[in-house]
Motif scaffolding. Structure first.
Motif, short mmCIF file in Angstrom:
data_model
loop_
_atom_site.label_atom_id
_atom_site.label_comp_id
_atom_site.label_asym_id
_atom_site.label_seq_id
_atom_site.Cartn_x
_atom_site.Cartn_y
_atom_site.Cartn_z
N ASP A 1 52.39 39.01 47.85
CA ASP A 1 52.27 40.05 47.22
C ASP A 1 53.01 39.94 45.76
O ASP A 1 54.04 40.42 45.57
N GLY B 1 52.04 39.80 43.00
CA GLY B 1 51.52 40.79 41.65
C GLY B 1 50.10 40.43 41.40
O GLY B 1 49.31 40.72 42.34
N ALA B 2 49.94 40.22 40.26
CA ALA B 2 48.42 40.47 39.76
C ALA B 2 47.39 39.60 40.57
O ALA B 2 47.80 38.49 40.99
N GLU C 1 48.84 34.81 36.29
CA GLU C 1 48.96 35.26 34.98
C GLU C 1 47.89 35.27 34.01
O GLU C 1 47.50 35.95 33.36
N VAL D 1 43.42 42.15 38.34
CA VAL D 1 43.83 43.53 38.68
C VAL D 1 45.28 43.43 39.31
O VAL D 1 45.97 42.30 39.57
N GLU D 2 46.04 44.67 39.48
CA GLU D 2 47.24 44.65 39.66
C GLU D 2 47.77 44.16 41.14
O GLU D 2 49.02 43.63 41.09
N ASP D 3 47.08 44.29 42.07
CA ASP D 3 47.56 43.84 43.42
C ASP D 3 46.37 43.77 44.42
O ASP D 3 45.08 43.84 43.89
N HIS E 1 43.69 46.54 45.26
CA HIS E 1 42.82 46.78 43.94
C HIS E 1 41.72 45.37 43.69
O HIS E 1 41.02 45.49 42.90
#
Length: 367
Positions: free
Chosen positions: A160, A162-163, A212, A236-238, A241
């Protein structure tokens, strides 16, 4: 047991139950050796599977997840050393040499049995992890992100970070399954990313976390895909999603044949015209809301200028004559179109996208 306390720091850190099971393994190993040596005349051959069952059979299978292979090897080595050091104290001098040879022979079989136990556990765990990973990827593709899916991903080591983005492409015909996935994960980890992989028919799906820049991330794993288009969804953010990125990537991959000259990898948003023509409602809405409506809201003359520019064969002079204005005025308005949409009308690919957006916008009836 006293030697284990003194020589093995990890043994003292085990729970009372696990220490007890280790003691059972040691006792079973020594008893099994005694029984085998006493019966050696009738049973001269050692059966590795039987040795594994006799020595490790009493302990629960979960103990292999508590004690590592290296720790078990240390345990076997210490057990053989303790037995050898006590032979002279419990045997007649004439028997020591033969028993010592028997210990070496039996110890070898115990070592092979240890490797077999951990290899079997690794195979079972690997097969389970592969099924679990396929379930997680399938949940993302079917937009079924829930706590169960996130829990499964965590069990697989998903950090986890991030993006997240989803990369789709063809599977290499001669490279499928675990070995390929291991290489993808290894390359992703080296780049500071998480990775989940699955093959669905002739399609390879890679979910990357800690991204990134989507295209740069996809380039890292590009060599693992087969020939044909490789599409990367938007970031997406995580992981929860990730189905949004997967949806755009899946649609773009289906429509990618409409743009044979597409780069590899190609962002899903670069294939919006092809996706819209293929019937993707999300792509149509995106072109209307993100391209057409900003032009309508910008200046009344922008849509007219752009339409005239297309109808006049993308000629600045012909457009200026049709609009009764100076060519520099046309250039200025086209630059405004680029500022509002991020698409340059004088670029062949961008102009195609703008033309499709104009058609869809008029069809939508939104102004």
């Amino acid at each position: 047991m006293a030697r284990m306390d003194d020589d093995m720091a990890w043994f003292a850190e085990l729970s009372a139950e696990d220490r007890s099971w280790v003691g059972v393994i040691v006792q079973a190993g020594i008893k099994s050796f005694v029984d085998w040596y006493a019966d050696e005349v009738r049973h001269p051959q050692l059966d590795g599977s039987a040795v594994a069952a006799q020595v490790f059979g009493a302990a629960p299978r979960a103990l292999a997840g508590v004690i590592s292979l290296q720790q078990t090897v240390d345990l076997v080595r210490l057990g053989i050393e303790v037995v050898e050091s006590n032979l002279e104290a419990v045997l007649d001098p004439d028997d020591v040499r033969d028993v010592h040879a028997g210990v070496l022979r039996y110890g070898r079989e115990v070592a092979f049995a240890t490797a077999e136990v951990y290899a079997r556990a690794a195979e079972v765990r690997g097969a389970w992890d592969a099924r679990l990973e396929a379930l997680v990827v399938d949940s993302v593709l079917r937009a079924e992100a829930d706590e169960t899916m996130l829990s499964r991903a965590s069990a697989l080591g998903w950090g986890d970070r991030g993006a997240v983005t989803v990369v789709l492409g063809a599977v290499q015909p001669d490279r499928r399954g675990g070995e390929l996935f291991d290489e993808v994960r290894r390359v992703a980890r080296a780049a500071g990313m998480d990775a989940l992989c699955a093959s669905q028919g002739d399609r390879l799906v890679v979910i990357l976390g800690g991204v990134e820049h989507a295209e740069k991330a996809a380039t890292r794993v590009l060599s693992f895909f087969g020939p044909g288009p490789v599409v990367v969804g938007h970031v997406v953010e995580d992981l929860g999603h990730a189905h949004l990125s997967a949806r755009s990537a899946t649609s773009a991959h289906r429509a990618a044949t409409g743009w044979p000259e597409a780069p590899r990898p190609v962002p899903a948003d670069e294939l919006l015209p092809e996706r819209a023509l293929a019937g993707d409602g999300h792509a149509r809405r995106h072109l209307v809301e993100e391209v057409f409506l900003p032009l309508v809201a910008g200046r009344d003359t922008l849509v007219e200028t752009l339409s005239t520019y297309f109808s006049q064969g993308r000629s600045l002079e012909a457009t200026a004559r049709a609009l009764f204005c100076h060519p520099n005025t046309v250039r200025y308005r086209l630059r405004q179109v680029g500022d509002l949409t991020g698409l340059t009308p004088t670029d062949a690919r961008d102009s195609f996208t703008l033309e499709i957006a104009l058609v869809l916008g008029r069809q939508s009836g939104r102004e």
